[in-house]
Motif scaffolding. Structure first.
Motif, PDB file in Angstrom:
ATOM      1  N   LEU A 171      54.665  43.532  44.387  1.00  0.00           N
ATOM      2  CA  LEU A 171      52.815  43.982  43.984  1.00  0.00           C
ATOM      3  C   LEU A 171      52.918  45.032  45.781  1.00  0.00           C
ATOM      4  N   VAL A 172      52.912  43.936  46.350  1.00  0.00           N
ATOM      5  CA  VAL A 172      51.838  45.185  47.304  1.00  0.00           C
ATOM      6  C   VAL A 172      52.608  46.317  47.493  1.00  0.00           C
ATOM      7  N   PRO A 173      53.733  46.522  47.605  1.00  0.00           N
ATOM      8  CA  PRO A 173      53.855  47.628  47.887  1.00  0.00           C
ATOM      9  C   PRO A 173      53.940  48.925  46.212  1.00  0.00           C
ATOM     10  N   VAL A 174      53.357  48.371  45.512  1.00  0.00           N
ATOM     11  CA  VAL A 174      52.791  49.132  44.056  1.00  0.00           C
ATOM     12  C   VAL A 174      51.372  49.201  43.958  1.00  0.00           C
ATOM     13  N   VAL A 175      50.665  48.536  45.251  1.00  0.00           N
ATOM     14  CA  VAL A 175      49.146  48.585  45.399  1.00  0.00           C
ATOM     15  C   VAL A 175      49.770  49.669  45.910  1.00  0.00           C
ATOM     16  N   GLU A 176      49.588  49.920  46.741  1.00  0.00           N
ATOM     17  CA  GLU A 176      49.769  50.463  48.431  1.00  0.00           C
ATOM     18  C   GLU A 176      50.095  51.642  47.900  1.00  0.00           C
ATOM     19  N   ARG A 177      51.151  52.287  47.034  1.00  0.00           N
ATOM     20  CA  ARG A 177      51.330  53.013  46.447  1.00  0.00           C
ATOM     21  C   ARG A 177      50.997  53.952  45.416  1.00  0.00           C
ATOM     22  N   ARG A 178      50.185  53.805  44.992  1.00  0.00           N
ATOM     23  CA  ARG A 178      48.895  53.654  44.695  1.00  0.00           C
ATOM     24  C   ARG A 178      47.930  54.525  44.871  1.00  0.00           C
ATOM     25  N   GLY A 179      47.324  53.634  45.773  1.00  0.00           N
ATOM     26  CA  GLY A 179      46.319  53.577  46.766  1.00  0.00           C
ATOM     27  C   GLY A 179      45.665  53.373  45.709  1.00  0.00           C
ATOM     28  N   ALA A 180      45.306  52.047  45.298  1.00  0.00           N
ATOM     29  CA  ALA A 180      44.601  50.870  44.538  1.00  0.00           C
ATOM     30  C   ALA A 180      44.251  49.729  45.373  1.00  0.00           C
ATOM     31  N   THR A 181      43.357  48.867  45.017  1.00  0.00           N
ATOM     32  CA  THR A 181      42.998  47.675  45.513  1.00  0.00           C
ATOM     33  C   THR A 181      43.567  46.712  45.288  1.00  0.00           C
ATOM     34  N   LEU A 182      43.695  45.737  46.470  1.00  0.00           N
ATOM     35  CA  LEU A 182      44.286  44.024  45.993  1.00  0.00           C
ATOM     36  C   LEU A 182      43.649  43.146  46.762  1.00  0.00           C
ATOM     37  N   PHE A 183      43.087  42.215  45.490  1.00  0.00           N
ATOM     38  CA  PHE A 183      42.778  41.055  46.501  1.00  0.00           C
ATOM     39  C   PHE A 183      43.327  39.622  46.002  1.00  0.00           C
ATOM     40  N   SER A 184      43.965  39.343  46.965  1.00  0.00           N
ATOM     41  CA  SER A 184      45.041  37.784  46.865  1.00  0.00           C
ATOM     42  C   SER A 184      44.317  36.349  47.077  1.00  0.00           C
ATOM     43  N   VAL A 185      44.370  35.350  45.909  1.00  0.00           N
ATOM     44  CA  VAL A 185      43.473  34.350  46.303  1.00  0.00           C
ATOM     45  C   VAL A 185      44.925  33.778  47.053  1.00  0.00           C
ATOM     46  N   GLU A 186      44.788  33.026  47.969  1.00  0.00           N
ATOM     47  CA  GLU A 186      45.933  32.204  47.578  1.00  0.00           C
ATOM     48  C   GLU A 186      46.207  30.980  47.097  1.00  0.00           C
ATOM     49  N   GLY A 187      47.536  30.693  47.241  1.00  0.00           N
ATOM     50  CA  GLY A 187      48.353  29.775  46.462  1.00  0.00           C
ATOM     51  C   GLY A 187      47.855  29.473  44.994  1.00  0.00           C
ATOM     52  N   ALA A 188      47.486  30.541  44.634  1.00  0.00           N
ATOM     53  CA  ALA A 188      46.430  30.484  43.262  1.00  0.00           C
ATOM     54  C   ALA A 188      47.318  31.052  42.203  1.00  0.00           C
ATOM     55  N   ASP A 189      48.394  30.673  41.293  1.00  0.00           N
ATOM     56  CA  ASP A 189      49.182  30.613  40.117  1.00  0.00           C
ATOM     57  C   ASP A 189      48.629  31.920  39.233  1.00  0.00           C
ATOM     58  N   HIS A 190      49.582  32.700  38.081  1.00  0.00           N
ATOM     59  CA  HIS A 190      49.275  33.176  37.574  1.00  0.00           C
ATOM     60  C   HIS A 190      47.728  33.406  36.520  1.00  0.00           C
ATOM     61  N   SER A 191      47.541  32.105  36.374  1.00  0.00           N
ATOM     62  CA  SER A 191      46.687  31.417  35.657  1.00  0.00           C
ATOM     63  C   SER A 191      44.800  30.842  36.551  1.00  0.00           C
ATOM     64  N   PHE A 192      45.173  31.171  38.090  1.00  0.00           N
ATOM     65  CA  PHE A 192      43.987  31.466  38.870  1.00  0.00           C
ATOM     66  C   PHE A 192      43.794  30.133  39.110  1.00  0.00           C
ATOM     67  N   HIS A 193      45.146  29.555  38.826  1.00  0.00           N
ATOM     68  CA  HIS A 193      45.048  27.455  38.952  1.00  0.00           C
ATOM     69  C   HIS A 193      45.318  27.465  40.414  1.00  0.00           C
ATOM     70  N   VAL A 194      44.561  27.356  41.918  1.00  0.00           N
ATOM     71  CA  VAL A 194      45.262  26.088  42.793  1.00  0.00           C
ATOM     72  C   VAL A 194      45.198  25.141  43.017  1.00  0.00           C
ATOM     73  N   PRO A 195      46.112  24.658  43.561  1.00  0.00           N
ATOM     74  CA  PRO A 195      46.495  23.203  43.914  1.00  0.00           C
ATOM     75  C   PRO A 195      44.958  22.328  44.729  1.00  0.00           C
ATOM     76  N   VAL A 196      45.225  21.378  44.775  1.00  0.00           N
ATOM     77  CA  VAL A 196      44.349  20.798  45.037  1.00  0.00           C
ATOM     78  C   VAL A 196      44.603  20.193  46.509  1.00  0.00           C
ATOM     79  N   ARG A 197      45.203  20.358  47.319  1.00  0.00           N
ATOM     80  CA  ARG A 197      45.732  20.639  48.902  1.00  0.00           C
ATOM     81  C   ARG A 197      44.907  21.865  49.081  1.00  0.00           C
ATOM     82  N   SER A 198      44.260  22.971  48.782  1.00  0.00           N
ATOM     83  CA  SER A 198      44.223  23.773  48.914  1.00  0.00           C
ATOM     84  C   SER A 198      42.459  23.930  49.102  1.00  0.00           C
TER      85      SER A 198
END
Length: 226
Positions: A171-198
């Motif tokens: 994903l990162v190279p795709v975003v960079e090639r398109r000049g887009a912006t990426l906001f990533s959430v460490e540890g989050a899954d597709h539903s933006f759920h994060v484990p308790v340890r986060s």
């Protein structure tokens, strides 16, 4: 906030339902398409709409025809794209003079980007994706991103680093090639759920991504007015 029910007429006949959530004087509007497995009134969709309203923005959620009919099988892409376009036309009428952005959760975001690539959506100044589905789980590929080359408006990708539908190494190279912006959430899954340890709750993560979205939209709106 209580949402207003909206009726969206499709170009080929038929109608789908929509929900407009808006503060009295919205600073921007977001056209929000649902994911493949849940409709516009899913808890995630509700949370985004309420969170954006709290940040001064309106949200128009809407159903794809298959979801409106109670089916579990997503519409063909051409039908989904036509629905996105019909919803965009309604959004411009409901929110005159308000900067409009479009996107969606997973499938809804991809159908929105395809529609934008096919022909620019009326009044849309940028795209925002909640978990862009770059590839099927376990089948890494960037084929689903090829159409993004035809998208000329700014794009924001909100993505979890544990999203099995979008490996960050792809994903990162795709975003960079398109000049887009990426906001990533460490540890989050597709539903933006994060484990308790986060050390974070899902509610806190939602707040983070909506804050990032609000800042990005504000910047796009300001640059578009200069």
């Amino acid at each position: 906030m209580r949402a207003k029910t909206v009726t969206i007429k499709l170009a080929g006949g038929g109608i789908v339902s929509g929900l407009l959530s808006s503060p009295s004087h919205p600073t921007a509007g977001y056209l929000f398409a649902h994911g493949a497995g849940a409709g516009m009134d899913h808890a995630f969709m509700n949370a985004v709409a309420q969170g954006l309203a709290d940040r001064g923005m309106a949200t128009l959620r809407y159903q794809f025809p298959y979801m409106e009919a109670g089916s579990k099988r997503p519409d063909r892409p051409e039908i989904a794209r036509a629905t996105v376009r019909a919803a965009a036309n309604v959004a411009t009428d409901l929110l005159p003079g308000v900067p409009l952005f479009a996107g969606g959760k997973s499938f809804g975001g991809r159908m929105t980007s395809q529609a934008q690539a096919e022909e620019p959506l009326p009044g849309v100044a940028g795209l925002v994706f909640f978990g862009f589905p770059l590839h099927p789980a376990g089948k890494p590929s960037v084929d689903r991103a090829e159409h993004l080359a035809a998208v000329t408006v700014p794009m924001l990708f909100l993505q979890g680093t544990r999203d099995t539908l979008a490996g960050m190494n792809l994903l990162v190279p795709v975003v960079e090639r398109r000049g887009a912006t990426l906001f990533s959430v460490e540890g989050a899954d597709h539903s933006f759920h994060v484990p308790v340890r986060s050390g974070k709750t899902d509610q806190q993560v939602m707040g983070e991504i909506l804050d990032a979205m609000a800042v990005w939209i504000r910047r796009q709106s300001m640059s578009g007015s200069t």
